[in-house]
Design an enzyme around this catalytic site. Sequence first.
Site, PDB file in Angstrom:
ATOM      1  N   LEU A  17       0.523  -1.249  -0.168  1.00  0.00           N
ATOM      2  CA  LEU A  17      -0.558   0.169  -0.238  1.00  0.00           C
ATOM      3  C   LEU A  17       1.291   1.303  -0.286  1.00  0.00           C
ATOM      4  O   LEU A  17       2.466   1.226   1.132  1.00  0.00           O
ATOM      5  CB  LEU A  17      -0.926  -0.066   1.621  1.00  0.00           C
ATOM      6  N   HIS A  21      -2.604   4.720  -2.831  1.00  0.00           N
ATOM      7  CA  HIS A  21      -4.673   3.639  -1.453  1.00  0.00           C
ATOM      8  C   HIS A  21      -5.509   4.745  -1.323  1.00  0.00           C
ATOM      9  O   HIS A  21      -6.106   4.081  -0.696  1.00  0.00           O
ATOM     10  CB  HIS A  21      -3.931   3.100  -1.041  1.00  0.00           C
ATOM     11  N   VAL A 160      -4.147   9.106  -8.580  1.00  0.00           N
ATOM     12  CA  VAL A 160      -3.200   9.500  -7.833  1.00  0.00           C
ATOM     13  C   VAL A 160      -1.532   9.300  -8.834  1.00  0.00           C
ATOM     14  O   VAL A 160      -0.956   9.129  -9.287  1.00  0.00           O
ATOM     15  CB  VAL A 160      -2.756   9.623  -6.797  1.00  0.00           C
ATOM     16  N   SER A 169       1.874   3.800  -8.747  1.00  0.00           N
ATOM     17  CA  SER A 169       2.462   2.687  -8.184  1.00  0.00           C
ATOM     18  C   SER A 169       3.065   0.996  -7.535  1.00  0.00           C
ATOM     19  O   SER A 169       4.183   2.460  -6.963  1.00  0.00           O
ATOM     20  CB  SER A 169       2.489   2.172 -10.035  1.00  0.00           C
TER      21      SER A 169
END
Length: 252
Positions: A17, A21, A160, A169
């Site tokens: 994460l 996220h 984002v 990512s």
Amino acid sequence: MRSQGRTAGCVPTMGALHAGHGAPIARARGECGAVVMTIFVNPTQFDRREDYERYAKNLDADLEFCSARNVDAVFAPEADEMYPKPGAAFVEAPELARYLCGVFGPGHFRGVAAVVAKPFNILQPGAAYFGEKDAQQLAIIEQMVGDLNFPVRIVPVPTVREHDGLALSSRNRRLTPEERRAASGERSPEKGKRAALDVLETGPAVRVEYVEVISPRMRPVDRIEGPVRLAAAVWPGSTRRIDNVLCGPGQS
Ligand code: PAF
């Protein structure tokens, strides 16, 4: 949670994460009475075994991330709990899966649809949040939920981006600075497919799988007459990256 009248907002993830996220969590928190994360690196959506094995896993860090954002529950099964025997029933959306990433990873979307359908049935959330970066995945999930009457609202969450435009990512951390500059590429909405290809193909060590101009809902377009998505899959080195940008008339 349901017995308390709380609707769960589900954020499906493969863990590792990061700040990207945070956006679906915040959105779910604003719209639902409870936020449930799924953390599961799904073997059935990887066409290459080595890509699956290479995928970053750190459940402890992920749980800390969730706890810092007041996530109410985390669903983090093991692979043999999710797939106790080889799966024989799958969900397919062949019309949408035959373009773009579906061409370069033929089993990918079948694996994604299965691993999204399972927690929809196990957890029964009222809403589920998916990033627009994976636009084809999002379109396929919307199709699955609509056609098969899953009682869950699918909520797209805007991508984002890092300061250089690269979509956030977990795979970004594998890029060298040079690969990263290459992955950021040309984002001018006006220049279209050819200009994007020119930029990507002349960049250092980038192999382009595809660059396509398609409709916002992931259908082929003959002419750009409204908003379109510029979608690409590239290999800046040994890591495959996908992204898409909504551009064209009406978009800034
Ligand atoms: O987008 C992802 O991270 C995955 O494809 C998903 C939706 C969590 C399914 O494994």
